[in-house]
Design an enzyme around this catalytic site. Structure first.
Site, PDB file in Angstrom:
ATOM      1  N   LYS A 116       0.811  -1.216   0.000  1.00 59.86           N
ATOM      2  CA  LYS A 116       0.000   0.000   0.000  1.00 59.86           C
ATOM      3  C   LYS A 116       0.847   1.271   0.000  1.00 59.86           C
ATOM      4  O   LYS A 116       0.438   2.292  -0.562  1.00 59.86           O
ATOM      5  CB  LYS A 116      -0.957  -0.014   1.194  1.00 59.86           C
ATOM      6  N   LYS A 158      -1.674   2.215   8.830  1.00 58.06           N
ATOM      7  CA  LYS A 158      -2.266   1.167   8.008  1.00 58.06           C
ATOM      8  C   LYS A 158      -1.234   0.075   7.726  1.00 58.06           C
ATOM      9  O   LYS A 158      -0.033   0.355   7.620  1.00 58.06           O
ATOM     10  CB  LYS A 158      -2.764   1.729   6.672  1.00 58.06           C
ATOM     11  N   GLY A 164      -9.385  -4.396   3.030  1.00 60.14           N
ATOM     12  CA  GLY A 164     -10.639  -4.739   3.687  1.00 60.14           C
ATOM     13  C   GLY A 164     -10.868  -4.027   5.004  1.00 60.14           C
ATOM     14  O   GLY A 164     -11.670  -4.455   5.821  1.00 60.14           O
ATOM     15  N   GLU A 275      -9.526   3.286  -4.961  1.00 58.10           N
ATOM     16  CA  GLU A 275     -10.262   3.866  -3.843  1.00 58.10           C
ATOM     17  C   GLU A 275      -9.751   5.271  -3.524  1.00 58.10           C
ATOM     18  O   GLU A 275      -8.542   5.527  -3.544  1.00 58.10           O
ATOM     19  CB  GLU A 275     -10.163   2.959  -2.625  1.00 58.10           C
ATOM     20  N   ASN A 290      -7.521  -2.109  -5.014  1.00 60.86           N
ATOM     21  CA  ASN A 290      -7.903  -3.492  -4.706  1.00 60.86           C
ATOM     22  C   ASN A 290      -7.834  -4.292  -6.000  1.00 60.86           C
ATOM     23  O   ASN A 290      -8.621  -4.078  -6.919  1.00 60.86           O
ATOM     24  CB  ASN A 290      -9.299  -3.560  -4.106  1.00 60.86           C
ATOM     25  N   ARG A 292      -8.718  -7.095  -7.350  1.00 59.17           N
ATOM     26  CA  ARG A 292      -9.604  -8.256  -7.280  1.00 59.17           C
ATOM     27  C   ARG A 292     -11.034  -7.808  -7.536  1.00 59.17           C
ATOM     28  O   ARG A 292     -11.312  -6.615  -7.652  1.00 59.17           O
ATOM     29  CB  ARG A 292      -9.515  -8.885  -5.891  1.00 59.17           C
ATOM     30  N   VAL A 295     -16.401  -6.977  -2.959  1.00 61.61           N
ATOM     31  CA  VAL A 295     -17.628  -7.470  -2.334  1.00 61.61           C
ATOM     32  C   VAL A 295     -18.837  -6.761  -2.944  1.00 61.61           C
ATOM     33  O   VAL A 295     -19.873  -7.375  -3.216  1.00 61.61           O
ATOM     34  CB  VAL A 295     -17.594  -7.233  -0.807  1.00 61.61           C
TER      35      VAL A 295
END
Length: 460
Positions: A116, A158, A164, A275, A290, A292, A295
């Site tokens: 990150k 972080k 997540g 994001e 992210n 992937r 959700v």
């Protein structure tokens, strides 16, 4: 296209992947732990393979077990879903070395964007604004204190390998830094097996906006609009919506363009999400990527009509993007509510148990992604997500009403099992949410103010 895909995940996302594969005529193999032997996806897939005990690190987080299972069943590809090993560069490389296609970005790109702190540097190099903070992991407590003093409190620590919403600690007072730094490192080690942390300025009343992108790995990238994910508890999302309500369209377009530019610069392949935080002056700041499926991907699918898993498979199989930006036309409003086995009265503490009654909602423009059914055991070994209730409507007012109606229909009962259903309905009724003025502080504010709603989740 692939002949057999092994789904290296569990729960609702594994079932959702299996369904698209079936529509494409792809044989699916579900992996399962001992406690998931009789799960919905294990029964739905063409074949199921037990890969270990219930403990995730010995089953769903065990690369050797997953790759061995894939080779034994003759799979030619592995879909990691979200969570678990979905963004693990080492796992992607192990798959690649074994002759298996990893359905996601390349191992090298996962390594770069999965760090990150490095992802912040990459975003900055692509011309994206980022919050003041680390350019590399913090080596010592003294370094954390020095940078925090330079950036200005509050700050957030972080996990470098995080995602997540896990492994984050907000520090508001310099006197708390030593404790929070130690806890952030310990939490990062527990959650990700990597204790490294970084720091950035923390915004108290920000909006969390993300952009869904698709890339072909050759520099061609499109976006499918933005989502608002500001309704969060412990920095984990509960309600997601597209398009982002109350966000000026010119600002949304700038954020989407920034995400495309950043993804194209790294040659992104597959589905991904960039994001951002939007501050109270409508300035936006890149946070992370992210790598992937998300959700909350159903809301994007509902407004665009695009099957994101199908596009993931299409790109991974070497066919490139099947869509161009001009093909993407968003219509209406979609809202997703995450129904978790958690007790809002006790700080959203997970509530394991056996579900005795499970009656899910239906009706026009209602989608429920779930692996739930009567007799399902909710265990403390995994994420407490039971179902995602997503709705579509021509406008936001109707979408909120439809989401509330769908949640009202949802009936989940079992000894010891509590869900977020009633709390989610309270969110939908909250005047700040209805006015599209909500930020990431909404749930904290709701917890601090007594509710006048009869079905108050604090007293039921």
């Amino acid at each position: 296209m692939f002949s057999t895909v092994l789904i290296a995940n569990r729960g609702e996302i594994a079932l959702r992947i299996a369904r698209t594969c079936r529509e494409l005529g792809i044989r699916t193999v579900a992996v399962c732990s001992d406690s998931d032997r009789h799960s919905t996806v294990a029964r739905f897939a063409d074949e199921a393979v037990c890969i270990g005990p219930s403990e995730a690190r010995r089953s769903y987080l065990n690369p050797a077990a997953l790759v061995t299972a894939a080779l034994q069943v003759g799979a030619d590809a592995v879909h990691p879903g979200y969570g678990f090993l979905s963004e693990d560069a080492d796992f992607a490389e192990i798959c690649q070395d074994a002759g298996l296609t990893f359905i996601g970005p390349t191992p090298s790109l996962l390594a770069r964007l999965g760090d990150k702190a490095e992802a912040r540097n990459i975003a900055r190099a692509a011309g994206l604004p980022v919050l003041p903070g680390s350019s590399k992991p913090l080596a010592t407590l003294a370094q954390a204190r020095s940078l925090a003093a330079e950036v200005g409190y509050p700050v957030i620590l972080k996990a470098v390998a995080g995602g997540g919403g896990r492994g984050m600690r907000v520090v508001r007072d310099p006197r708390d830094m030593a404790r929070e730094y130690a806890q952030a490192r310990a939490g990062a080690q527990t959650a990700f097996g990597d204790s490294r942390v970084y720091l950035e300025k923390y915004l108290d009343n920000a909006r969390h906006i993300e952009v869904q992108i698709l890339g072909d790995g050759q520099g061609n990238v499109i976006h499918l609009g933005e989502r608002d994910c500001s309704v969060q508890r412990r920095r984990q999302k509960l309600v997601e919506e597209t398009p982002a309500p109350g966000l000026p369209r010119h600002l949304a377009e700038r954020i989407c363009s920034a995400a495309v530019r950043a993804a194209a610069a790294v040659g992104y392949a597959g589905a991904g999400t960039y994001e951002f935080l939007v501050d109270d002056e409508n300035g936006f700041h890149a946070m992370e990527v992210n790598c992937r499926i998300q959700v909350e991907h159903p809301v994007t699918e509902m407004v665009t009509g695009v099957d994101l898993v199908r596009e993931q498979l299409h790109v991974a199989a070497g066919y490139g993007l099947s869509l161009k930006q001009e093909d993407i036309e968003a219509r209406g409003v979609a809202i997703e509510c995450r129904v978790n086995a958690e007790d809002p009265r006790r700080g959203f503490l997970p509530t394991p148990g056996v579900v005795k009654e499970f009656l899910q909602p239906a009706g026009p423009f209602v989608r429920v992604d779930t692996h739930g059914e009567p007799g399902m055991r909710v265990t403390p070994d995994y994420d407490p997500l039971i179902a995602k209730v997503a709705v579509w409507a021509p406008d936001r007012r109707q979408a909120i009403a439809r989401a509330d109606r769908a949640l009202e229909e949802f009936h989940i009962e079992g000894p010891g099992v509590c869900t977020t259903r009633d709390f989610l309905r309270e969110v939908l009724e909250h005047p700040v949410y209805r006015a599209a003025k909500h930020t990431t502080a909404l749930i904290d504010e709701m917890s601090a103010v007594p509710s006048s709603v009869d079905r108050d989740w604090r007293s039921t």
